[in-house]
Scaffold this motif. Structure first.
Motif, PDB file in Angstrom:
ATOM      1  N   ARG A 164       0.806  -1.219   0.000  1.00 43.26           N
ATOM      2  CA  ARG A 164       0.000   0.000   0.000  1.00 43.26           C
ATOM      3  C   ARG A 164       0.841   1.272   0.000  1.00 43.26           C
ATOM      4  NH1 ARG A 164      -2.990   0.105   4.476  1.00 43.26           N
ATOM      5  NH2 ARG A 164      -3.890  -1.914   4.871  1.00 43.26           N
ATOM      6  N   GLY A 165       2.140   1.164   0.305  1.00 47.92           N
ATOM      7  CA  GLY A 165       2.985   2.347   0.288  1.00 47.92           C
ATOM      8  C   GLY A 165       3.560   2.661   1.651  1.00 47.92           C
ATOM      9  N   LYS A 166       4.040   3.876   1.793  1.00 47.19           N
ATOM     10  CA  LYS A 166       4.839   4.215   2.950  1.00 47.19           C
ATOM     11  C   LYS A 166       4.308   5.468   3.636  1.00 47.19           C
ATOM     12  CE  LYS A 166       9.247   5.457   2.688  1.00 47.19           C
ATOM     13  NZ  LYS A 166      10.629   5.523   2.243  1.00 47.19           N
ATOM     14  N   ILE A 167       4.342   5.447   4.960  1.00 41.56           N
ATOM     15  CA  ILE A 167       4.040   6.650   5.733  1.00 41.56           C
ATOM     16  C   ILE A 167       5.275   6.968   6.561  1.00 41.56           C
ATOM     17  CG2 ILE A 167       2.558   7.699   7.467  1.00 41.56           C
ATOM     18  CD1 ILE A 167       0.423   5.707   6.795  1.00 41.56           C
ATOM     19  N   GLU A 168       5.729   8.212   6.483  1.00 41.43           N
ATOM     20  CA  GLU A 168       6.846   8.619   7.329  1.00 41.43           C
ATOM     21  C   GLU A 168       6.326   9.577   8.378  1.00 41.43           C
ATOM     22  OE1 GLU A 168      10.061   8.946   3.844  1.00 41.43           O
ATOM     23  OE2 GLU A 168      10.451  10.296   5.526  1.00 41.43           O
ATOM     24  N   MET A 169       6.802   9.416   9.612  1.00 39.13           N
ATOM     25  CA  MET A 169       6.400  10.343  10.668  1.00 39.13           C
ATOM     26  C   MET A 169       7.614  10.862  11.397  1.00 39.13           C
ATOM     27  SD  MET A 169       2.938   8.807  12.380  1.00 39.13           S
ATOM     28  CE  MET A 169       2.688  10.242  13.429  1.00 39.13           C
ATOM     29  N   LYS A 170       7.548  12.148  11.732  1.00 36.32           N
ATOM     30  CA  LYS A 170       8.612  12.737  12.549  1.00 36.32           C
ATOM     31  C   LYS A 170       7.954  13.440  13.720  1.00 36.32           C
ATOM     32  CE  LYS A 170      11.103  16.552  11.548  1.00 36.32           C
ATOM     33  NZ  LYS A 170      11.969  17.378  10.708  1.00 36.32           N
ATOM     34  N   LEU A 171       8.421  13.172  14.937  1.00 29.25           N
ATOM     35  CA  LEU A 171       7.896  13.842  16.124  1.00 29.25           C
ATOM     36  C   LEU A 171       9.043  14.552  16.812  1.00 29.25           C
ATOM     37  CD1 LEU A 171       6.414  10.792  15.902  1.00 29.25           C
ATOM     38  CD2 LEU A 171       5.026  11.840  17.676  1.00 29.25           C
ATOM     39  N   ASP A 172       8.780  15.780  17.245  1.00 17.32           N
ATOM     40  CA  ASP A 172       9.866  16.588  17.795  1.00 17.32           C
ATOM     41  C   ASP A 172       9.349  17.413  18.971  1.00 17.32           C
ATOM     42  OD1 ASP A 172      12.306  17.797  18.101  1.00 17.32           O
ATOM     43  OD2 ASP A 172      12.187  19.040  16.294  1.00 17.32           O
ATOM     44  N   LEU A 173      10.053  17.324  20.102  1.00 15.70           N
ATOM     45  CA  LEU A 173       9.698  18.117  21.286  1.00 15.70           C
ATOM     46  C   LEU A 173      10.947  18.809  21.807  1.00 15.70           C
ATOM     47  CD1 LEU A 173       7.601  18.818  23.582  1.00 15.70           C
ATOM     48  CD2 LEU A 173       8.504  16.842  24.779  1.00 15.70           C
ATOM     49  N   LEU A 174      10.852  20.119  21.990  1.00 21.65           N
ATOM     50  CA  LEU A 174      11.949  20.896  22.565  1.00 21.65           C
ATOM     51  C   LEU A 174      11.464  21.483  23.889  1.00 21.65           C
ATOM     52  CD1 LEU A 174      13.063  22.899  19.392  1.00 21.65           C
ATOM     53  CD2 LEU A 174      14.292  21.003  20.450  1.00 21.65           C
ATOM     54  N   PRO A 175      12.347  21.625  24.883  1.00 21.59           N
ATOM     55  CA  PRO A 175      11.875  22.154  26.170  1.00 21.59           C
ATOM     56  C   PRO A 175      11.792  23.678  26.202  1.00 21.59           C
ATOM     57  CG  PRO A 175      14.151  21.432  26.362  1.00 21.59           C
ATOM     58  CD  PRO A 175      13.743  21.161  24.946  1.00 21.59           C
TER      59      PRO A 175
END
Ligand code: NAG
Ligand code: NAG
Ligand code: NAG
Ligand code: NAG
Ligand code: NAG
Ligand code: NAG
Length: 400
Positions: A164-175
């Protein structure tokens, strides 16, 4: 005249930089991969836990990829609250044990991808379109990059959906508060995580000739189950950070509407059709209204809220869904690029507001400063003419 203004502004700019860095962190952060599971594969279907403490409260976050459907969970407790996670022999999290009852929790999960045949070329998702729902309950997630320190928590994952294909995820938290480096340069703070999603080379159904792909989100809050998340569109002051996009969409949990101390999702109604984000690769993002739903079966959320109910006097949560879709009429549908990327901010408290940047402040101060200086120099010129008439002639010099 000009060099002095510029010198002054450069000095203000340095002061600004120094103050920004001296301010330091708004929360003390600790982040862990697969906390409490020594035998877990760190690269495959991970669970990231982040504890972000301030003097008033502690935000516990889970970024979960252990059960196919990606989920982000927020739980707010007292500053001293801690979380312990127990794992089953098959290496799934089976118990979320907080040291004390929590104040509030909210979460979101991407339950499915909706493929809709947009034969009228309206672009946004219309439930009346012929569509197919592709639940994400067979995705497997690979961790391809991560920074997990007390200064930043960031992970990049490749979701493999087979053919079905590809999902890319990026999660980012800075204080601390910052603008995202990528367009649309959303603001994220110590209270909010920035999430990017890319839909790459998704396979279209052969019986559709105008496929577009939308994301179905499930929104949860530990509010009375009859309450509702709500949506608001705000106009921003300027489009400096996102050329041509003045709107900001904010979705708030019931507690957030009531007291300000709840959950929110914030984004600009813009997405991108190329990996290189720019004005020319931008397209629209749309959001549907909310419907009642159930917590997805293949997600950490079931277990998490079962444990949550045991530790508080709540027994049910608000469970709603909404659909985010992408595109523009006449753009050739998804197959024109086979790529869509989009960013949103998911966090606790008040959604961040954009202020004027130093650049705009400099422009405004020059804009206001020049007329004032021209007026002043006019007055000085008139006065000096009068002086000259009384005194012997002398050459007027200006060494600036
Ligand atoms: C949190 O822990 C610290 C040190 O253990 C203690 O001094 C403080 O009173 C605790 N705060 C609360 C709200 O329990
Ligand atoms: C898609 O196919 C239908 C019939 O199968 C046709 O009526 C329609 O015009 C087609 N749309 C596009 C955008 O090609
Ligand atoms: C919400 O539910 C109604 C009734 O079941 C349905 O007609 C509508 O299409 C749903 N909306 C979305 C955005 O799925
Ligand atoms: C984060 O939340 C705390 C309360 O929990 C609040 O005092 C603070 O102002 C918030 N920070 C930002 C940047 O929103
Ligand atoms: C998507 O497919 C195209 C063409 O088949 C290919 O060139 C490209 O590398 C693929 N993109 C990714 C991220 O796999
Ligand atoms: C996108 O994928 C389809 C097949 O799914 C292909 O026909 C089309 O040429 C691709 N488009 C681009 C721009 O690579």
């Amino acid at each position: 005249m000009f060099p002095r203004i510029i010198k002054m502004n450069v000095r203000v700019f340095y002061l600004f930089i120094v103050l920004t860095y001296a301010n330091g962190q708004d929360r003390q952060m600790v982040s862990k991969l697969n906390m409490g599971c020594d035998r877990c594969d760190p690269k495959q279907n991970p669970l990231v836990y982040i504890r972000a403490q301030s003097s008033k409260d502690t935000i516990h976050q889970l970024w979960d990829f252990t059960d196919h459907v990606p989920a982000v969970v927020y739980a707010i407790g007292s500053p001293n609250s801690t979380l312990q996670i127990n794992w089953s022999p098959s290496l799934s999290p089976i118990l979320f044990n907080f040291s004390e009852p929590l104040f509030y929790s909210f979460s979101t999960a991407i339950e499915s991808i909706i493929e809709y045949d947009d034969i009228k070329d309206n672009a946004n998702y219309d439930p009346r379109c012929v569509s197919k729902i592709h639940p994400l309950d067979d995705m497997s997630w690979q961790l391809v990059d991560s920074i997990l320190t007390d200064k930043e928590a960031k992970v990049v994952l490749n979701g493999d959906g087979g053919k079905r294909g590809k999902i890319e995820m990026k999660l980012d938290l800075l204080p601390f508060e910052d603008y995202a480096t990528d367009l649309p340069h959303l603001i994220h703070t110590a209270n909010s995580t920035l999430i990017d999603i890319k839909l790459v080379n998704l396979t279209e159904s052969r019986d559709f000739n105008a496929s577009r792909f939308a994301l179905r989100f499930v929104m949860i809050g530990t509010d009375p189950p009859a309450d509702s998340w709500s949506m608001n569109m705000r106009k921003s002051l300027d489009d400096e950070h996102t050329p041509g996009v003045f709107e900001i969409i904010e979705i708030k949990s019931p507690e957030s509407i009531k007291s300000g101390n709840g959950g929110f999702m914030q984004f600009r109604p813009v997405a991108y059709t190329e990996a290189e984000r720019g004005v020319s690769s931008s397209t629209n993002a749309y959001i549907s209204s909310f419907n009642r739903t159930r917590i997805p079966r293949h997600s950490i959320l079931r277990q998490f809220y079962k444990d949550y109910f045991r530790q508080t006097d709540t027994h049910d949560v608000v469970q709603q869904d909404m659909v985010v879709s992408f595109g523009m009429a006449g753009d050739g549908f998804y197959r024109q690029h086979n790529f869509t990327s989009w960013s949103f901010n998911f966090g606790y408290g008040s959604p961040p507001l954009e202020g004027f940047s130093m650049f705009v402040v400099i422009i405004i101060s020059i804009g206001l400063g020049v007329p004032v200086l021209l007026t002043l120099s006019g007055i000085i010129y008139v006065l000096s003419r009068r002086c000259k008439q009384r005194n012997p002639p002398a050459r007027f010099t200006n060494d600036e």
